[in-house]
Scaffold this motif. Sequence first.
Motif, PDB file in Angstrom:
ATOM      1  N   ASP A 111       0.820  -1.202   0.000  1.00 16.56           N
ATOM      2  CA  ASP A 111       0.000   0.000   0.000  1.00 16.56           C
ATOM      3  C   ASP A 111       0.860   1.261   0.000  1.00 16.56           C
ATOM      4  O   ASP A 111       0.499   2.271  -0.609  1.00 16.56           O
ATOM      5  N   PHE A 112       1.976   1.221   0.693  1.00 13.80           N
ATOM      6  CA  PHE A 112       2.902   2.357   0.713  1.00 13.80           C
ATOM      7  C   PHE A 112       3.387   2.671  -0.700  1.00 13.80           C
ATOM      8  O   PHE A 112       3.390   3.830  -1.133  1.00 13.80           O
ATOM      9  N   THR A 113       3.774   1.630  -1.434  1.00 14.45           N
ATOM     10  CA  THR A 113       4.263   1.807  -2.799  1.00 14.45           C
ATOM     11  C   THR A 113       3.159   2.306  -3.713  1.00 14.45           C
ATOM     12  O   THR A 113       3.375   3.200  -4.547  1.00 14.45           O
ATOM     13  N   VAL A 114       1.967   1.747  -3.549  1.00 15.18           N
ATOM     14  CA  VAL A 114       0.833   2.177  -4.369  1.00 15.18           C
ATOM     15  C   VAL A 114       0.466   3.625  -4.057  1.00 15.18           C
ATOM     16  O   VAL A 114       0.218   4.432  -4.961  1.00 15.18           O
ATOM     17  N   LEU A 115       0.426   3.962  -2.771  1.00 14.03           N
ATOM     18  CA  LEU A 115       0.041   5.317  -2.379  1.00 14.03           C
ATOM     19  C   LEU A 115       0.911   6.367  -3.058  1.00 14.03           C
ATOM     20  O   LEU A 115       0.405   7.337  -3.635  1.00 14.03           O
ATOM     21  N   HIS A 150      -9.328  15.765   0.731  1.00  6.48           N
ATOM     22  CA  HIS A 150      -9.419  14.915  -0.458  1.00  6.48           C
ATOM     23  C   HIS A 150      -9.595  13.452  -0.071  1.00  6.48           C
ATOM     24  O   HIS A 150     -10.414  12.729  -0.653  1.00  6.48           O
ATOM     25  N   LEU A 151      -8.843  13.005   0.934  1.00  8.62           N
ATOM     26  CA  LEU A 151      -8.953  11.614   1.387  1.00  8.62           C
ATOM     27  C   LEU A 151     -10.359  11.312   1.909  1.00  8.62           C
ATOM     28  O   LEU A 151     -10.869  10.198   1.735  1.00  8.62           O
ATOM     29  N   ALA A 152     -10.973  12.300   2.548  1.00  7.08           N
ATOM     30  CA  ALA A 152     -12.315  12.092   3.086  1.00  7.08           C
ATOM     31  C   ALA A 152     -13.340  11.850   1.983  1.00  7.08           C
ATOM     32  O   ALA A 152     -14.402  11.270   2.228  1.00  7.08           O
ATOM     33  N   GLU A 156     -11.213   4.887  -1.806  1.00  3.49           N
ATOM     34  CA  GLU A 156     -10.159   3.950  -2.219  1.00  3.49           C
ATOM     35  C   GLU A 156      -8.780   4.483  -1.853  1.00  3.49           C
ATOM     36  O   GLU A 156      -7.944   3.759  -1.314  1.00  3.49           O
ATOM     37  N   LEU A 157      -8.535   5.762  -2.125  1.00  3.83           N
ATOM     38  CA  LEU A 157      -7.248   6.347  -1.779  1.00  3.83           C
ATOM     39  C   LEU A 157      -7.069   6.394  -0.264  1.00  3.83           C
ATOM     40  O   LEU A 157      -5.965   6.170   0.244  1.00  3.83           O
ATOM     41  N   ALA A 158      -8.152   6.659   0.471  1.00  8.76           N
ATOM     42  CA  ALA A 158      -8.074   6.692   1.934  1.00  8.76           C
ATOM     43  C   ALA A 158      -7.702   5.319   2.490  1.00  8.76           C
ATOM     44  O   ALA A 158      -6.892   5.213   3.417  1.00  8.76           O
ATOM     45  N   ARG A 159      -8.295   4.255   1.926  1.00  8.76           N
ATOM     46  CA  ARG A 159      -7.937   2.908   2.373  1.00  8.76           C
ATOM     47  C   ARG A 159      -6.468   2.613   2.097  1.00  8.76           C
ATOM     48  O   ARG A 159      -5.771   2.023   2.932  1.00  8.76           O
ATOM     49  N   THR A 160      -5.992   3.020   0.929  1.00  8.50           N
ATOM     50  CA  THR A 160      -4.584   2.818   0.604  1.00  8.50           C
ATOM     51  C   THR A 160      -3.694   3.628   1.533  1.00  8.50           C
ATOM     52  O   THR A 160      -2.654   3.152   1.998  1.00  8.50           O
ATOM     53  N   TYR A 161      -4.103   4.855   1.825  1.00  3.10           N
ATOM     54  CA  TYR A 161      -3.332   5.728   2.719  1.00  3.10           C
ATOM     55  C   TYR A 161      -3.181   5.097   4.096  1.00  3.10           C
ATOM     56  O   TYR A 161      -2.072   5.002   4.639  1.00  3.10           O
ATOM     57  N   HIS A 162      -4.301   4.659   4.674  1.00  2.00           N
ATOM     58  CA  HIS A 162      -4.229   4.053   6.003  1.00  2.00           C
ATOM     59  C   HIS A 162      -3.466   2.726   5.957  1.00  2.00           C
ATOM     60  O   HIS A 162      -2.694   2.412   6.871  1.00  2.00           O
ATOM     61  N   SER A 217     -14.110  12.233  11.225  1.00  2.00           N
ATOM     62  CA  SER A 217     -15.331  11.465  11.469  1.00  2.00           C
ATOM     63  C   SER A 217     -15.340  10.125  10.757  1.00  2.00           C
ATOM     64  O   SER A 217     -15.910   9.159  11.255  1.00  2.00           O
ATOM     65  N   HIS A 218     -14.691  10.022   9.565  1.00  2.22           N
ATOM     66  CA  HIS A 218     -14.749   8.772   8.820  1.00  2.22           C
ATOM     67  C   HIS A 218     -13.911   7.676   9.449  1.00  2.22           C
ATOM     68  O   HIS A 218     -13.946   6.538   9.007  1.00  2.22           O
ATOM     69  N   SER A 219     -13.133   7.996  10.477  1.00  5.75           N
ATOM     70  CA  SER A 219     -12.291   6.976  11.099  1.00  5.75           C
ATOM     71  C   SER A 219     -13.013   6.202  12.188  1.00  5.75           C
ATOM     72  O   SER A 219     -12.446   5.336  12.830  1.00  5.75           O
ATOM     73  N   GLY A 220     -14.291   6.493  12.409  1.00  6.03           N
ATOM     74  CA  GLY A 220     -15.014   5.797  13.461  1.00  6.03           C
ATOM     75  C   GLY A 220     -15.258   4.337  13.174  1.00  6.03           C
ATOM     76  O   GLY A 220     -15.603   3.566  14.059  1.00  6.03           O
ATOM     77  N   GLU A 221     -15.091   3.906  11.909  1.00  6.94           N
ATOM     78  CA  GLU A 221     -15.314   2.509  11.550  1.00  6.94           C
ATOM     79  C   GLU A 221     -14.043   1.677  11.676  1.00  6.94           C
ATOM     80  O   GLU A 221     -14.004   0.525  11.313  1.00  6.94           O
ATOM     81  N   ILE A 222     -13.010   2.272  12.213  1.00  8.62           N
ATOM     82  CA  ILE A 222     -11.676   1.715  12.168  1.00  8.62           C
ATOM     83  C   ILE A 222     -11.551   0.331  12.778  1.00  8.62           C
ATOM     84  O   ILE A 222     -10.966  -0.551  12.171  1.00  8.62           O
ATOM     85  N   HIS A 223     -12.052   0.170  13.976  1.00  8.94           N
ATOM     86  CA  HIS A 223     -11.773  -1.051  14.706  1.00  8.94           C
ATOM     87  C   HIS A 223     -12.866  -2.097  14.539  1.00  8.94           C
ATOM     88  O   HIS A 223     -13.092  -2.927  15.401  1.00  8.94           O
TER      89      HIS A 223
END
Length: 350
Positions: A111-115, A150-152, A156-162, A217-223
């Motif tokens: 994911d790091f390389t893709v990001l 932008h990530l919010a 797809e990019l947000a998932r790759t970022y995290h 706010s979008h990180s509330g689904e994290i765990h």
Amino acid sequence: MTTKTSDSPLPWPPAAEQLPPHLRLMGIAAAKWVVQPVYVLAKLGAADHLAEEELSTAALADRLKVRCDPLRRCLRAAASVGIFRETEQDHWALTDTADHLRTDAQMSLRDFTVLLGEAPMWAPFGHIMDVMRQDTPAFDAVHGQPMYAHLAEDDELARTYHGAWSSLTEGVMRALTTAYDFSRFATIADLGGGDGTALRILLATHPQLRGILMDLSHSGEIHQGADRAFEERLRTVSGRLPDDVPPGADAYFLKNTLHCLSPDLVLQTLRRIRSEMTRPEQRLLIVEGVVQQGNGFDWSKLMDIEVMVNNGGREHSLEEWRTLLSQSGFRLTSAREVLHPQWLLEAEAA
């Protein structure tokens, strides 16, 4: 499973003793000729397909649903710097380096390389000259909004970022749990904690700890999917630095968050955290790179360019960290390298 070949010393960028200076400079200036083929192979998941067996170019192209000729040429370029290996029969195998491009590798850099190769992250670097002349991150100028906004909007990019930072975070946090005593704390707040990887490891290794995970706010689904014991010990709150800091934590934890902010925003953030630290036993814990003096290779000097272009942030030297903390009402009590290039800075209220 196939046996991975060990890497030979990478000739990229070419060492001074290997090539004359003008060719060494050419190798550095033309880094995109290596970076983007590796990005393509990571995005396609080539390493996952080669994890079990060597494959011919044709067989791999068929699995990846791509054309054979450009795939071979990208593999050949990557193999020339030790990422993948071509056999005599036009078959391809993993090297130790390519193994980190597997999705399920222990320290996956897929994911790091893709990001770093994705268009939204790549495009701002074409505008780095603008950063020389105006105080606006190139990402903002290219996309019309800050990177995190932008990530919010780009799931797809947000998932790759995290995903890019989660794997690296795991390694750092496992080293940190043995290097630092968290047993004195009952509650730790991770500010800008992303997908919760850091807190998940801390809570797993320290049963007495409760965690507060603060992010957008979008990180509330994290765990999602965590066991109930973990759920009961972790509370998520929505917030954005520097304004929002949850009260009551014994330790406030920031990992690779402050380097995304300008020095002025760093000061505002630190002062806001300081306003919540009213007990002498409370601590501020910062995990960041620390820029080293001299001309030697230092990962922080390169990461500094990433945050300058995309966030308007910066990496700091130890003396700069000491000054920022002092100006915010803190005293730096300890600083140590945990896992290169990450350091742990501990501070108390002055």
